[in-house]
Design an enzyme around this catalytic site. Structure first.
Site: not given
Length: 380
Positions: A242, A362-364
């Site tokens: 992702g 987001y996503e880390g």
């Protein structure tokens, strides 16, 4: 090192570019203002094969490589990051996870419809007390024999109200910590599953972000992905891919802001000449171009690592960390190049600046990417 694109990749890139200009650009400002989900545009992207790009044709996908997916993400994100994040989540987090770790029954029931764009999916990991610390799952999935009883809350879920299929991480064995987490497929409409109000966001305002509440939701045992306790590992493996999608989104936002700044600098005049002829502006453009080129190479390398079957944890984290910083820096400078007009909605760059920030979160978060990178290089 070969940076050239194949003929097929060039065709996919051009198709995405044309779609972004013809279908996403009209109304993008209004969708942002009204926080309107781009439902019609998403439907058309499904018809183009953009919603299941890396999924095998036998499951309704396009069967393309990761680099093609990155090219599409970049082009869409130049125009509308709210639309591109839907593509990212559906491809990277939902379809990839199901195809890689799901059973044949799960693929037949869910993946085909997701990959074709008939329905869209959501990935549900974050909670009020579990953002970057994803091991602290408070949502529970109590084993009841032939089903799980799901209770808890998920936060900041992209496609929260528009999805039909939700991949939910929940704790089944608290005493086992992260090794007791399971990944469950939950369908919209299951009794006890409620969707909270839409979040009022600074950026990607067209994206459908909600909290989700689960109260004694019965989830059949056959809806568990992987073996018992595989949920956390499933989430981490899925997020690794992702990150490449979000890195490509950040790259697209940066490239789109740069293109607008370049165009404006050639049209706007000050002190008797186009502002592009002033060194202060020309050097800004030079820095933008250089940083975007560097980000592009990092994103493409991460995609290539994934396509080659190499470990892409490190390259994906590096790409996301750098590309998201370039997106933020470039968007801010694009506003500066536009001067007062940069603060006005009709010139687009103020929206891109607001959209860029989320790519660092987001996503880390960027801080999490640095943890991934430092652990990798120190323990190599």
């Amino acid at each position: 090192m070969d940076f050239s694109l194949t003929e097929e990749q060039q065709m996919v890139q051009q198709a995405a570019r044309d779609f972004a200009q013809n279908e996403l650009l009209p109304g993008v400002i209004e969708r942002d203002e009204k926080q309107e989900f781009p439902a019609e545009q998403i439907r058309k992207m499904g018809e183009l094969g953009f919603m299941g790009m890396m999924v095998a044709p036998e499951y309704g996908g396009s069967g393309l490589d990761t680099l093609s997916y990155v090219l599409v993400m970049e082009e869409l994100s130049k125009i509308d990051a709210s639309a591109s994040v839907v593509v990212s989540v559906n491809n990277s987090l939902v379809c990839w996870g199901l195809e890689t770790f799901g059973t044949e029954e799960q693929k037949e029931k869910y993946l085909k419809r997701l990959a074709s764009g008939e329905v869209i999916g959501a990935f549900c990991l974050s909670e009020p007390e579990a953002g970057s610390d994803a091991t602290s799952q408070k949502t529970t999935a109590e084993d009841k024999g032939d089903h799980y009883l799901l209770n808890g809350t998920k936060n900041w879920i992209t496609n929260g109200n528009s999805a039909d299929v939700y991949l939910v991480m929940a704790q089944t064995y608290p005493e086992k910590g992260h090794k007791g987490i399971n990944a469950l497929i939950v369908e919209k409409g299951m009794p006890g599953f409620e969707i909270g109000p839409k979040e009022q966001k600074m950026g990607i305002r067209g994206s459908d972000t909600h909290s989700l509440m689960f109260t004694d939701v019965k989830v059949p045992k056959e809806n568990r992905i992987g073996t018992d306790g595989f949920g956390f590992k499933f989430a981490m493996k899925t997020l690794a891919g992702g990150r490449i999608g979000i890195a490509a989104q950040a790259l697209g936002i940066a490239a789109g802001a740069y293109e607008l700044a370049l165009k404006y600098s050639r049209e706007r005049k000050a002190f008797g000449t186009e502002i592009a002829n002033h060194q202060a502006i020309a050097f800004k453009l030079a820095d933008m171009y250089t940083q975007i080129e560097a980000a592009r190479m990092l994103v493409y390398k991460a995609a290539q690592d994934k396509d080659n079957g190499a470990n892409y944890d490190l390259s994906g984290a590096v790409a996301k960390l750098y590309a998201s910083q370039v997106a933020m820096d470039t968007a801010v400078e694009a506003v500066q190049v536009h001067g007062g007009n940069g603060y006005v909605k009709e010139y687009h760059v103020e929206r891109m600046m607001r959209d860029a920030k989320i790519t660092q979160i987001y996503e880390g978060t960027s801080e999490i990417q640095k943890i991934v990178i430092s652990r990798s290089i120190l323990h190599d």
